[in-house]
Design a protein around this motif. Structure first.
Motif, PDB file in Angstrom:
ATOM      1  N   ARG A  92      47.951  32.706  44.887  1.00  0.00           N
ATOM      2  CA  ARG A  92      48.550  33.709  44.004  1.00  0.00           C
ATOM      3  C   ARG A  92      48.529  33.168  42.572  1.00  0.00           C
ATOM      4  NH1 ARG A  92      52.269  37.204  47.246  1.00  0.00           N
ATOM      5  NH2 ARG A  92      52.081  36.501  49.395  1.00  0.00           N
ATOM      6  N   THR A  93      47.676  33.743  41.761  1.00  0.00           N
ATOM      7  CA  THR A  93      47.475  33.243  40.407  1.00  0.00           C
ATOM      8  C   THR A  93      47.605  34.380  39.402  1.00  0.00           C
ATOM      9  OG1 THR A  93      45.087  33.650  40.405  1.00  0.00           O
ATOM     10  CG2 THR A  93      45.853  31.535  41.315  1.00  0.00           C
ATOM     11  N   GLU A  94      47.653  34.050  38.141  1.00  0.00           N
ATOM     12  CA  GLU A  94      47.691  35.083  37.107  1.00  0.00           C
ATOM     13  C   GLU A  94      46.343  35.783  36.972  1.00  0.00           C
ATOM     14  OE1 GLU A  94      49.319  33.790  33.433  1.00  0.00           O
ATOM     15  OE2 GLU A  94      51.323  33.475  34.264  1.00  0.00           O
ATOM     16  N   ALA A  95      45.256  35.097  37.370  1.00  0.00           N
ATOM     17  CA  ALA A  95      43.928  35.706  37.301  1.00  0.00           C
ATOM     18  C   ALA A  95      43.622  36.575  38.518  1.00  0.00           C
ATOM     19  CB  ALA A  95      42.864  34.623  37.169  1.00  0.00           C
ATOM     20  N   CYS A  96      44.365  36.395  39.614  1.00  0.00           N
ATOM     21  CA  CYS A  96      44.265  37.242  40.818  1.00  0.00           C
ATOM     22  C   CYS A  96      42.877  37.252  41.442  1.00  0.00           C
ATOM     23  CB  CYS A  96      44.678  38.678  40.509  1.00  0.00           C
ATOM     24  SG  CYS A  96      46.316  38.867  39.786  1.00  0.00           S
ATOM     25  N   GLU A  97      42.104  36.192  41.262  1.00  0.00           N
ATOM     26  CA  GLU A  97      40.715  36.211  41.706  1.00  0.00           C
ATOM     27  C   GLU A  97      40.557  36.317  43.229  1.00  0.00           C
ATOM     28  OE1 GLU A  97      41.948  31.892  40.827  1.00  0.00           O
ATOM     29  OE2 GLU A  97      42.128  33.856  39.883  1.00  0.00           O
ATOM     30  N   GLU A  98      41.587  35.959  43.981  1.00  0.00           N
ATOM     31  CA  GLU A  98      41.520  36.092  45.434  1.00  0.00           C
ATOM     32  C   GLU A  98      41.435  37.565  45.859  1.00  0.00           C
ATOM     33  OE1 GLU A  98      41.512  34.614  49.455  1.00  0.00           O
ATOM     34  OE2 GLU A  98      41.006  33.785  47.476  1.00  0.00           O
ATOM     35  N   ALA A  99      41.853  38.475  44.985  1.00  0.00           N
ATOM     36  CA  ALA A  99      41.887  39.899  45.328  1.00  0.00           C
ATOM     37  C   ALA A  99      40.515  40.441  45.691  1.00  0.00           C
ATOM     38  CB  ALA A  99      42.486  40.708  44.180  1.00  0.00           C
ATOM     39  N   HIS A 136      53.160  41.630  40.112  1.00  0.00           N
ATOM     40  CA  HIS A 136      52.861  42.981  39.624  1.00  0.00           C
ATOM     41  C   HIS A 136      51.529  43.483  40.179  1.00  0.00           C
ATOM     42  CE1 HIS A 136      56.034  44.235  36.900  1.00  0.00           C
ATOM     43  NE2 HIS A 136      56.159  42.968  36.512  1.00  0.00           N
ATOM     44  N   ASP A 137      51.354  44.811  40.117  1.00  0.00           N
ATOM     45  CA  ASP A 137      50.138  45.445  40.616  1.00  0.00           C
ATOM     46  C   ASP A 137      48.968  45.275  39.656  1.00  0.00           C
ATOM     47  OD1 ASP A 137      52.093  46.310  42.339  1.00  0.00           O
ATOM     48  OD2 ASP A 137      51.395  48.376  42.420  1.00  0.00           O
ATOM     49  N   GLY A 138      49.257  44.836  38.457  1.00  0.00           N
ATOM     50  CA  GLY A 138      48.218  44.635  37.455  1.00  0.00           C
ATOM     51  C   GLY A 138      48.393  43.320  36.721  1.00  0.00           C
ATOM     52  N   PHE A 139      47.410  43.003  35.889  1.00  0.00           N
ATOM     53  CA  PHE A 139      47.481  41.785  35.085  1.00  0.00           C
ATOM     54  C   PHE A 139      48.649  41.873  34.099  1.00  0.00           C
ATOM     55  CE2 PHE A 139      42.696  41.678  35.716  1.00  0.00           C
ATOM     56  CZ  PHE A 139      42.727  40.628  36.617  1.00  0.00           C
ATOM     57  N   VAL A 140      49.314  40.753  33.899  1.00  0.00           N
ATOM     58  CA  VAL A 140      50.411  40.683  32.942  1.00  0.00           C
ATOM     59  C   VAL A 140      49.954  39.847  31.745  1.00  0.00           C
ATOM     60  CG1 VAL A 140      52.810  40.034  32.542  1.00  0.00           C
ATOM     61  CG2 VAL A 140      52.084  40.818  34.818  1.00  0.00           C
ATOM     62  N   VAL A 141      49.953  40.462  30.570  1.00  0.00           N
ATOM     63  CA  VAL A 141      49.550  39.777  29.342  1.00  0.00           C
ATOM     64  C   VAL A 141      50.685  39.897  28.346  1.00  0.00           C
ATOM     65  CG1 VAL A 141      47.898  39.681  27.452  1.00  0.00           C
ATOM     66  CG2 VAL A 141      47.117  40.277  29.755  1.00  0.00           C
ATOM     67  N   GLU A 142      51.299  38.771  28.012  1.00  0.00           N
ATOM     68  CA  GLU A 142      52.432  38.731  27.071  1.00  0.00           C
ATOM     69  C   GLU A 142      53.506  39.745  27.463  1.00  0.00           C
ATOM     70  OE1 GLU A 142      50.871  39.182  23.150  1.00  0.00           O
ATOM     71  OE2 GLU A 142      49.843  37.240  23.173  1.00  0.00           O
ATOM     72  N   GLY A 143      53.799  39.783  28.750  1.00  0.00           N
ATOM     73  CA  GLY A 143      54.867  40.638  29.251  1.00  0.00           C
ATOM     74  C   GLY A 143      54.485  42.078  29.507  1.00  0.00           C
ATOM     75  N   GLU A 144      53.247  42.457  29.173  1.00  0.00           N
ATOM     76  CA  GLU A 144      52.791  43.839  29.374  1.00  0.00           C
ATOM     77  C   GLU A 144      51.816  43.888  30.550  1.00  0.00           C
ATOM     78  OE1 GLU A 144      50.085  47.284  27.166  1.00  0.00           O
ATOM     79  OE2 GLU A 144      50.632  45.445  26.089  1.00  0.00           O
ATOM     80  N   ILE A 145      51.963  44.918  31.403  1.00  0.00           N
ATOM     81  CA  ILE A 145      50.990  45.141  32.469  1.00  0.00           C
ATOM     82  C   ILE A 145      49.854  45.932  31.854  1.00  0.00           C
ATOM     83  CG2 ILE A 145      50.543  46.239  34.684  1.00  0.00           C
ATOM     84  CD1 ILE A 145      54.020  44.987  33.726  1.00  0.00           C
ATOM     85  N   VAL A 146      48.709  45.284  31.681  1.00  0.00           N
ATOM     86  CA  VAL A 146      47.599  45.899  30.950  1.00  0.00           C
ATOM     87  C   VAL A 146      46.782  46.780  31.886  1.00  0.00           C
ATOM     88  CG1 VAL A 146      47.505  44.104  29.184  1.00  0.00           C
ATOM     89  CG2 VAL A 146      46.163  43.837  31.280  1.00  0.00           C
ATOM     90  N   ASN A 147      46.345  47.905  31.382  1.00  0.00           N
ATOM     91  CA  ASN A 147      45.716  48.933  32.217  1.00  0.00           C
ATOM     92  C   ASN A 147      44.220  48.702  32.450  1.00  0.00           C
ATOM     93  OD1 ASN A 147      46.400  51.944  33.251  1.00  0.00           O
ATOM     94  ND2 ASN A 147      44.309  51.885  32.509  1.00  0.00           N
ATOM     95  N   ASP A 148      43.438  48.690  31.376  1.00  0.00           N
ATOM     96  CA  ASP A 148      41.990  48.750  31.532  1.00  0.00           C
ATOM     97  C   ASP A 148      41.425  47.485  32.173  1.00  0.00           C
ATOM     98  OD1 ASP A 148      42.578  51.044  30.190  1.00  0.00           O
ATOM     99  OD2 ASP A 148      41.204  50.723  28.519  1.00  0.00           O
ATOM    100  N   GLU A 149      41.980  46.327  31.809  1.00  0.00           N
ATOM    101  CA  GLU A 149      41.545  45.074  32.430  1.00  0.00           C
ATOM    102  C   GLU A 149      41.883  45.080  33.925  1.00  0.00           C
ATOM    103  OE1 GLU A 149      42.728  44.189  28.127  1.00  0.00           O
ATOM    104  OE2 GLU A 149      43.431  45.447  29.781  1.00  0.00           O
ATOM    105  N   THR A 150      43.029  45.661  34.260  1.00  0.00           N
ATOM    106  CA  THR A 150      43.412  45.756  35.669  1.00  0.00           C
ATOM    107  C   THR A 150      42.461  46.667  36.428  1.00  0.00           C
ATOM    108  OG1 THR A 150      45.748  45.326  35.213  1.00  0.00           O
ATOM    109  CG2 THR A 150      45.231  46.491  37.249  1.00  0.00           C
ATOM    110  N   VAL A 151      42.104  47.803  35.840  1.00  0.00           N
ATOM    111  CA  VAL A 151      41.192  48.733  36.515  1.00  0.00           C
ATOM    112  C   VAL A 151      39.871  48.040  36.849  1.00  0.00           C
ATOM    113  CG1 VAL A 151      39.797  50.824  36.207  1.00  0.00           C
ATOM    114  CG2 VAL A 151      42.228  50.823  35.580  1.00  0.00           C
ATOM    115  N   ALA A 152      39.341  47.246  35.928  1.00  0.00           N
ATOM    116  CA  ALA A 152      38.083  46.531  36.194  1.00  0.00           C
ATOM    117  C   ALA A 152      38.237  45.592  37.398  1.00  0.00           C
ATOM    118  CB  ALA A 152      37.661  45.745  34.953  1.00  0.00           C
ATOM    119  N   ALA A 153      39.380  44.945  37.499  1.00  0.00           N
ATOM    120  CA  ALA A 153      39.624  44.054  38.640  1.00  0.00           C
ATOM    121  C   ALA A 153      39.774  44.847  39.936  1.00  0.00           C
ATOM    122  CB  ALA A 153      40.871  43.222  38.376  1.00  0.00           C
ATOM    123  N   LEU A 154      40.440  45.987  39.866  1.00  0.00           N
ATOM    124  CA  LEU A 154      40.630  46.815  41.062  1.00  0.00           C
ATOM    125  C   LEU A 154      39.301  47.339  41.593  1.00  0.00           C
ATOM    126  CD1 LEU A 154      43.755  48.841  39.881  1.00  0.00           C
ATOM    127  CD2 LEU A 154      43.737  46.908  41.469  1.00  0.00           C
TER     128      LEU A 154
END
Length: 332
Positions: A92-99, A136-154
């Motif tokens: 379980r990492t901030e980069a979530c690469e295991e996903a 969180h369900d998405g990437f967290v950057v400076e306390g914000e769950i960022v949308n577009d970067e998360t979509v690319a990972a999903l």
């Protein structure tokens, strides 16, 4: 078209309630095994059944036990099983690469089930929370769950699941634009027949607590999910989200949670007519189980009644931890 009954005593509503046969003849809605999807938690190991205290009767299962559960589901007539991973803390990492790793728990479980029970539909979850150090369900950057970067990972996550053999992808993240991005990527990669069951109306609910225990995300969650899940007070917003996901290529849509949101289920089915599902979530399950275990409710009766309510509200099917127990009762 509705009509008014004849005045009493020409019309006695109790006439059609008098016997089991009469009641069965005029029953408006039916619950069957094919209405069920069974959510199952998968973990590492062999021969492991790890009970979840906040969800009595539910356990995290090693892949061999998940395959056995899949075979049981098929034998009971349940058409689909849905996989949720309990990922090792080291992964379980901030980069979530295991996903999106081809060898993560979910993808190995998909292949194992398809090898042994190919006729069973396998549904997956698409969200980063089981792999995210922040819960969180998405990437967290400076306390914000960022949308577009998360979509690319999903999208990468969904493609890996499709490659592993998943039949139904279940994006549960509630990021904007993820259905369109995922559908386009699936088409481009040749996965034209993979189905998307979108968590289109997922609310920022307090009923998810036991689930977060089950996947190990609860203690990691920093803050809440209100910036991407729907306000429980909002109906119009939920319907807009459903419309968007259908327009972007979702084949089916889901309302989550279930029983507290039956009005949303009804509105979605009436408005769109699309295949509509609900998730009877962990908190709903835990409440009914706790009451039954304390002798406050008849467990089987309220279990069946709760699921029938989804059908009455317009749902085509329900994700429920009760699925194998219900199927066994319906087939008895």
């Amino acid at each position: 078209m509705t009509r008014s009954p004849a005045p009493f005593p020409a019309a006695r509503m109790r006439r059609l309630r008098r016997t089991n046969a009469l009641r069965d003849m005029v029953q408006e809605h039916q619950l069957g095994t094919t209405d069920l999807i069974w959510p199952v938690f998968v973990r590492e190991g062999t021969g492991v059944e790890d009970p979840i205290p906040s969800m009595p009767g539910v356990a995290r299962l090693s892949i061999d036990k998940v395959v056995a559960a899949a075979a049981r589901a098929a034998d009971l007539g349940i058409p689909a099983i849905c996989l949720f991973p309990y990922t090792d803390a080291a992964l379980r990492t901030e980069a979530c690469e295991e996903a999106w790793s081809p060898e993560n728990l979910t993808n190995r479980a998909i292949r194992a089930i398809k090898a042994e029970v190919p006729e069973l539909a396998v549904m997956t979850d698409i969200a980063l929370d089981p792999y995210n150090a922040n819960g969180h369900d998405g990437f967290v950057v400076e306390g914000e769950i960022v949308n577009d970067e998360t979509v690319a990972a999903l999208v990468k996550m969904g493609l890996a699941q499709a490659e592993a053999g998943a039949d139904i992808l279940g994006p549960s993240d509630m990021m904007d634009g993820r259905i369109g991005a995922l559908r386009s990527a699936l088409e481009a990669a040749g996965h034209r027949d993979v189905t998307i069951l979108s968590y289109a109306a997922k609310f920022a609910s307090g009923f998810y607590g036991p689930f977060r225990d089950a996947v190990g995300a609860g203690t990691r969650l920093v803050g809440d999910k209100k910036t991407y899940q729907i306000n429980p007070a909002n109906t119009a917003e939920a319907l807009t989200c459903v419309a968007r996901d259908l327009d972007e290529g979702a084949d089916m849509v889901m309302v989550k949670p279930g029983m507290p949101y039956l009005d949303i289920c009804r509105a979605v089915k009436d408005r769109f007519g699309a295949p509509t599902f609900a998730y009877q979530v962990s908190g709903e399950y835990a409440m009914l189980m706790a009451a039954a275990q304390n002798g406050w409710l008849d467990g089987d009766k309220v279990m069946l009644e709760s699921l029938l309510c989804f059908k009455r509200a317009g749902c085509d099917g329900v994700l429920s931890y009760f699925a194998p127990r219900v199927a066994a009762l319906l087939r008895a």
